[in-house]
Design a protein around this motif. Structure first.
Motif, PDB file in Angstrom:
ATOM      1  N   UNK A  53      -5.884  -7.067   0.395  1.00 14.54           N
ATOM      2  CA  UNK A  53      -5.080  -7.738   0.421  1.00 14.54           C
ATOM      3  C   UNK A  53      -3.749  -7.255   1.045  1.00 14.54           C
ATOM      4  N   UNK A  54      -3.510  -6.361   1.952  1.00 13.61           N
ATOM      5  CA  UNK A  54      -2.576  -5.857   1.610  1.00 13.61           C
ATOM      6  C   UNK A  54      -1.754  -6.536   3.108  1.00 13.61           C
ATOM      7  N   UNK A  55      -0.118  -6.515   3.180  1.00 13.28           N
ATOM      8  CA  UNK A  55       1.154  -7.066   4.341  1.00 13.28           C
ATOM      9  C   UNK A  55       0.876  -5.549   4.837  1.00 13.28           C
ATOM     10  N   UNK A  56       0.546  -5.805   6.632  1.00 16.71           N
ATOM     11  CA  UNK A  56       1.028  -4.375   7.313  1.00 16.71           C
ATOM     12  C   UNK A  56       2.526  -3.949   6.975  1.00 16.71           C
ATOM     13  N   UNK A  57       3.542  -5.202   6.825  1.00 20.41           N
ATOM     14  CA  UNK A  57       4.137  -4.465   6.854  1.00 20.41           C
ATOM     15  C   UNK A  57       4.894  -3.569   5.777  1.00 20.41           C
ATOM     16  N   UNK A  58       4.062  -3.364   4.611  1.00 19.77           N
ATOM     17  CA  UNK A  58       4.872  -3.375   3.364  1.00 19.77           C
ATOM     18  C   UNK A  58       3.883  -1.569   2.529  1.00 19.77           C
ATOM     19  N   UNK A  59       3.840  -1.160   4.004  1.00 20.69           N
ATOM     20  CA  UNK A  59       2.815  -0.004   4.167  1.00 20.69           C
ATOM     21  C   UNK A  59       3.898   1.584   3.682  1.00 20.69           C
ATOM     22  N   UNK A  60       3.685   1.622   2.999  1.00 21.42           N
ATOM     23  CA  UNK A  60       4.795   3.467   2.568  1.00 21.42           C
ATOM     24  C   UNK A  60       3.101   3.789   2.541  1.00 21.42           C
ATOM     25  N   UNK A  61       4.573   5.518   3.160  1.00 25.30           N
ATOM     26  CA  UNK A  61       4.042   6.751   3.148  1.00 25.30           C
ATOM     27  C   UNK A  61       4.592   7.364   2.650  1.00 25.30           C
ATOM     28  N   UNK A  99       1.110  -0.957  -0.095  1.00 19.73           N
ATOM     29  CA  UNK A  99      -0.213  -0.126  -0.061  1.00 19.73           C
ATOM     30  C   UNK A  99       0.908   1.602  -0.371  1.00 19.73           C
ATOM     31  N   UNK A 100       0.433   2.082  -0.424  1.00 22.05           N
ATOM     32  CA  UNK A 100       1.847   3.484  -0.874  1.00 22.05           C
ATOM     33  C   UNK A 100       0.300   4.618  -0.754  1.00 22.05           C
ATOM     34  N   UNK A 101       0.107   4.689   0.580  1.00 17.11           N
ATOM     35  CA  UNK A 101       0.048   6.295   0.995  1.00 17.11           C
ATOM     36  C   UNK A 101       0.534   7.184   0.524  1.00 17.11           C
ATOM     37  N   UNK A 102      -0.555   7.894  -0.323  1.00 12.96           N
ATOM     38  CA  UNK A 102       0.308   9.558  -1.109  1.00 12.96           C
ATOM     39  C   UNK A 102      -0.173  10.629  -0.448  1.00 12.96           C
TER      40      UNK A 102
END
Length: 107
Positions: A98-106, A2-5
């Motif tokens: 289906x997102x891995x919590x360890x792969x969240x980028x801000x 997940x990319x949070x921009x």
């Protein structure tokens, strides 16, 4: 992933300040820009929450800074309410998709 921009005020989705207009923001790139990496288009879930203007948050006017309250020129303070809302939004998206919590980028 997940990319949070957390885009800037000039990338708001209303009026002439459209995030998809004349910008290299991730949302614009995903819509078909040839400069967009394939992995961003195909592998990422992109979340671009709307940034409130300072006026919308109760400030007299201003820039609408993420996690801040007040005018940039006069000094700002941390806004814990905005942090909580942003955290809740990210949690909701991570729980529903289906997102891995360890792969969240801000960004």
């Amino acid at each position: 992933p997940l990319l949070v921009f957390l885009h800037s005020q000039h990338c708001r989705l209303d009026g002439d300040l459209n995030i998809h207009y004349d910008t290299f923001a991730p949302a614009r790139l995903v819509l078909g820009d040839e400069k967009c990496p394939r992995s961003l288009r195909e592998d990422f879930i992109l979340l671009t929450p709307q940034n409130l203007s300072s006026r919308d948050r109760g400030d007299s006017c201003g820039d609408g800074l993420w996690l801040r309250r007040g005018l940039l020129q006069e000094g700002t303070t941390f806004d814990p309410e905005m942090e909580a809302v942003l955290r809740d939004l990210i949690d909701m998206v991570v729980e529903d998709l289906p997102i891995d919590r360890r792969r969240v980028l801000i960004a």
